[in-house]
Every structure is written in structure tokens, then in C-alpha cells.
Design an enzyme around this catalytic site. Sequence first.
Site: not given
Length: 421
Positions: A305, A362
Site C-alpha cells: 500500500h 483487498d
Amino acid sequence: MKKAKLILNEKQSIDLPIIEGSESEKAVDISALRSQTGYITLDPGYGNTGACTSDITFIDGESGILRYRGYPIEEVVHNTNFTDLSHLLIYGDQKDNSDLIKFKKNLRQHAVIHEDMKRFFDGFPPNAHPMAILSSMVTALSSYYEDSDHDKEEIIDINIVRLLAKVKTIAAYSYRKSHGLPFIYPEPELGYVENFLHMMFADSQEDHHSDNIIIEALNLLLILHADHEQNCSTSTVRMVGSSHANIYATISAGISALWGPLHGGANQAVIEMLKMIHKDGGSYKKYIDLAKDKNSSFRLMGFGHRVYKNYDPRARVIKSMTEKVLNKLNINDPLLDIAKELESVALNDEYFVKRGLYPNVDFYSGIIYRALGFPTNMFTVMFALGRLPGWIAHWREMILNPKNRINRPRQIYTGRSKRNY
Ligand code: CMC
């Protein structure tokens, strides 16, 4: 006010104001840099650029903290539902409950789409990706509703309700279309999540989908996706909205930005990756090596991320809900075992540790969606449904700020110098 001194060369320097946020984040305000020195800043990928100030969401990526309007995400998911949270994100604290009650009533009232719009779905090929349908249909909403929404609060509010209410109907219809199933009208008596499930599955699996665990899981997933400050799609919404494009066109641009596999499209890509590993005999180590190989474009989807260099707090909550849902529904999904193995290998591998690569939102969400009966190509639509109040909250915050200007970055030109044609 604190200042930072920037020395550009022997003759030129400038004192730049330091801006401090409510959580002690600091920024150097360079808005006068070019006019006073001729210099601009260069930050491809915007990793060090604050594009705005915002009161909505706080993230501390190093410590794995996410708060909506000050409330920690771990508390929010267990104490509210998606509709109340949407209102909080968009409007902030309210004096009393009456606005929320009106908001909920309006959401129920505006859930239907214009009958003519149903015919638009016929124009898409049977295997159209539901994200393609969703983004097109959201833009199409602007042809039915008032456009001049950038300065009148009552028009802003009604368009916000229309969007929130109708996008879930469009999302459900896009699924029905891609499966050749008849559309199911929204049911005004049902709450947001229940209504969405009804429009998706009423004629096939209504009993299954009115199970409390499914409603609880879906509320939780939508809440966890609801906002994430200046991510790619939200920045897109602010960019497009800054030109005073109407709210429908603006949100549709956010949906398109979300679709990419590096952003919201990752939830679909994770399940495709896990299925590939499963088909390959569960040889996850081979894929870890592939993800580390700089000659390969393969990445461990659902990992890493831009902001979190620690465990994504959303992934932690989703992981425990995944176990709960699968247990409750008595489902044994081999993809969950592969995902857990991948995670444990990666978390102990120097490559991932050194780069701060952890599971993101996710990584586990697709396994719940599968258990809930959603086909893989609907996963990113589910992300869009969740992110919608966040996009709207940022758009509203920007459009009501009288100091807002059109977003227009600069560049450093590196092409040919002037020459004769
Ligand atoms: N697998 C393998 N290596 C990775 C991964 C990954 N998933 N993610 C980052 N890296 C490596 C990358 O190769 C680079 O290595 P090096 O320093 O040796 O060049 C380093 O880590 C930094 O990566 P980056 O691409 O510069 O990081 P970024 O901040 O630009 O990208 C990201 C962030 C999320 C796009 C990226 O981590 C990624 O592609 N992850 C997989 C896709 C994914 O799961 N996306 C969902 C993000 S969370 C939900 C959302 O916000 O939509």
C-alpha cells in the site's frame, strides 16, 4: 506561524509557511513558491504532495491507524451501519437526529431508476464487465437530473441522495444483466444493504441472503471501504469535480479510476491469483518467488500500500470476519487456506518485510464476497458501492469550500527545444 527556509541557490531563498494538521501532520505550504521564485516542486506519483486539507478521514500508515471523522475504524464497524456511516462521512457531526432520519427516508424513496434507463442495459453485450456498465450508467444519470449543482446546497443534497440510492440499484441491475436475469425493483421497506441483496438475489437465494451474518458482513465490508482520504479514485473525484463537472460525471470518473488492478480492481485480481495458485497445486512459494523477481511483472495482489507500511487495519478486521462468515455458513474454501499460507510466508520474507508490504483491504475481501454468492467480476463494483459516500464527502467538502480552485498541476518540459518546421 512556523516557517521553513528553502535555499535555492546562492542568491535565492524563500521562507515557506508550515501547516500543521490536527494530528500533528506537517506540510510545507509551497503555494507562493513559483510566483516568488520561478520554481515548482516535482513529485511524480504524488507520494509527498498534499493536494488539500480535509476534515473527513485520518490515516497514519506507519502505525496502521484509520479514523473516520475521528472515530477508529475498529469501533465504527461494530457500532453503526453503512447508511448512518455514509451520513457521518458526508455531513459530519449533526445537532440532532432529524437530518439522518430524513436522509434515510429519502434514500428509500429514490432507489428506483427512470424506467427508460432500464433499456440502456440492453445495449451492453452479455459479458460486459459490471464496472463498465456502472460507470456508464452513473454518467447517464446526469441526463435525468439537474446539473447546476455546484453552489446550491439543496440541489447538492438531493443529488447526493439520488446517487447513493440509485447506484446500488444500478450495481444490482448490472449483475442481473450480465447473468441474463430479469431486473428486480427495489423494495421501499428494506434498509440499504437488505434492499441491495434483495435486488441481487430475491428470486434465487432470498432466504440465504436475509441471514443476519450476510447482512452483518456486507455492512462491515461497505463501511471498511467507505473512505480512505486522497487515494487514486478520490483524488480523481476532486480533480474532475474541481472543473465543476456535474456530480454524476464526477463520480463516474472516480468509478473508472477505481477499476484498475493497482486500486479497487485488486480484489478481483486477488481471487484470480488465488485460483491460479490453487489450480497449480497450491504451490504458493513459486508465486512468492515470482513476486520478488524483478524480471517478472507479477505482483502479489492484495499486498502493499502506498500509505500503510504496517498491517492495513481494514485487512485485519476483514480477515476475522472472513473466518466468521465461512464458519457460520459452513463453507470450506481452499482459497482461504492458500491466502493464509501466502500471508504467513510473505510476512516472514525479507523482501516483503524490508519494503513494508502487508496484506491490504483487498486481500481477504474477495473470499467473503465469494461466500456471499457474488461473482468475481462484481467485486470491484462492491468496492465502488462502499467508496461512494467517501467520494461524495470529498466532492462536497471541496465544492462548498469558497477557496477551491480548478486542480491544475504543472510539469517540467523535457522535450525538444524550439526548432524550425
Ligand atoms: N508484490 C511484490 N512487490 C511489491 C508489491 C507487491 N504486491 N507491492 C510493491 N512491491 C514492491 C515494488 O516492486 C517496489 O520494489 P523496489 O523498491 O525493489 O522497486 C516496492 O515494493 C515499492 O513499490 P511501489 O510500486 O513503489 O509502491 P507504490 O506505493 O507505488 O504502490 C501499490 C502501491 C498498492 C500499487 C502496490 O503495492 C501494488 O501494486 N500492490 C498490488 C496491488 C494491490 O493490492 N492494490 C490494492 C491497494 S489497497 C486498496 C486500494 O487502495 O485500492
